[in-house]
Write an enzyme that holds these catalytic residues in place. Sequence first.
Site, PDB file in Angstrom:
ATOM      1  N   CYS A 124       0.801  -1.221   0.000  1.00 43.08           N
ATOM      2  CA  CYS A 124       0.000   0.000   0.000  1.00 43.08           C
ATOM      3  C   CYS A 124       0.836   1.274   0.000  1.00 43.08           C
ATOM      4  O   CYS A 124       0.314   2.360  -0.240  1.00 43.08           O
ATOM      5  CB  CYS A 124      -0.956  -0.016   1.188  1.00 43.08           C
ATOM      6  SG  CYS A 124      -1.942  -1.533   1.280  1.00 43.08           S
ATOM      7  N   HIS A 259      -3.475   6.695   2.158  1.00 43.75           N
ATOM      8  CA  HIS A 259      -3.892   5.400   1.647  1.00 43.75           C
ATOM      9  C   HIS A 259      -5.293   5.101   2.162  1.00 43.75           C
ATOM     10  O   HIS A 259      -5.584   5.297   3.343  1.00 43.75           O
ATOM     11  CB  HIS A 259      -2.900   4.318   2.104  1.00 43.75           C
ATOM     12  CG  HIS A 259      -3.415   2.930   1.979  1.00 43.75           C
ATOM     13  ND1 HIS A 259      -3.978   2.450   0.821  1.00 43.75           N
ATOM     14  CD2 HIS A 259      -3.466   1.904   2.873  1.00 43.75           C
ATOM     15  CE1 HIS A 259      -4.353   1.192   1.013  1.00 43.75           C
ATOM     16  NE2 HIS A 259      -4.051   0.842   2.237  1.00 43.75           N
ATOM     17  N   ASN A 290     -10.477  -0.530  -0.599  1.00 44.53           N
ATOM     18  CA  ASN A 290      -9.024  -0.475  -0.423  1.00 44.53           C
ATOM     19  C   ASN A 290      -8.382  -1.116  -1.648  1.00 44.53           C
ATOM     20  O   ASN A 290      -8.535  -2.311  -1.893  1.00 44.53           O
ATOM     21  CB  ASN A 290      -8.651  -1.236   0.858  1.00 44.53           C
ATOM     22  CG  ASN A 290      -7.152  -1.285   1.107  1.00 44.53           C
ATOM     23  OD1 ASN A 290      -6.334  -1.093   0.211  1.00 44.53           O
ATOM     24  ND2 ASN A 290      -6.778  -1.567   2.350  1.00 44.53           N
TER      25      ASN A 290
END
Length: 334
Positions: A124, A259, A290
């Site tokens: 990420c 993020h 996500n």
Amino acid sequence: MTNPTLQQSHGPAFTRIYAVGAARGENAVPNTDLIGPIDSSDEWIQQRTGIVTRTRAGAGVSATDLATTASREAIERSGIAPEIIDLVIIATISNVQQTPSMAAVVADRVGANPAAAYDMNAACAGYAYAVAQADALIRSGAATYALVVGAEKLSDVVDPTDRSISFLLGDGAGAVVVGPSETPGIARTIWGSDGSKAGAVGMNGTLTEYRDGAAEWPTLRQEGQTVFRWAVWDMAKVAKQALDAAGVTSDDLAAFIPHQANMRIIDEFAKQLKLPETVVIARDIATTGNTSAASIPLATHRLLEEHPELSGGLALQIGFGAGLVFGAQVVVLP
């Protein structure tokens, strides 16, 4: 023997992001489609994550396809001819074909062949890592223009029965073109890792174990509370370091683009950083989910679509995730 004086390359003093492109999976997957296998509810998922729905790609669409679409938009918007892009970096954890690299294929598809091209895996934090590399390589003279992409098809690596992470994940790609600038456009990156916590989020097996029949197809798992605490407390410190490294304060920011891991983490970040109300906070997770390395550029794209007045302003972006890697920098929004 006397060696001749070796020549080393030197590039421009500054770089900036020229434009951003995006591609999301074509299927909207609401919480109600996922709650059966994990014995949960729409209310539980929204309360814990802030996600209402997420985008996922169809069976015939690969992460490489998503990366190509996002890249074409970024290049077109940048005004930079693809043939003079000489570096392509793709951040991804979901390229199901280990080689050739996704980056080499995308470089050819968008007309940047024979650019230097490689994939990199920092989960990420991958996009922030890739921006740092593009900035450094251009300023060193090793490249002139870079295409930086975060691309994921996480639906390929998710177990629909897993309660720890399956309902979080989406598919998509975000891309930017980075090039020389007359003024600073990308501040120093604060990055690092904590491999001692590598077991907190990652794959639950290896491909060799799967090959040998010792494990099922590897999928993502996480220890939710460990990751949450690390993200909220340790990453807020990294974000503050990135502001200091840029020589700015939270009052100077136009946007905060973390993020898109969890809405609760994003909200806690805002409190920790004492962000003024004038700072627009990216909350793309609510409808995209996500998307790991793709989440920051996707969130940036949506933020600029909804708030074009942010163009030219400063944004703090921070990525953090599996392997417990992290990267943060302040950039000028294109």
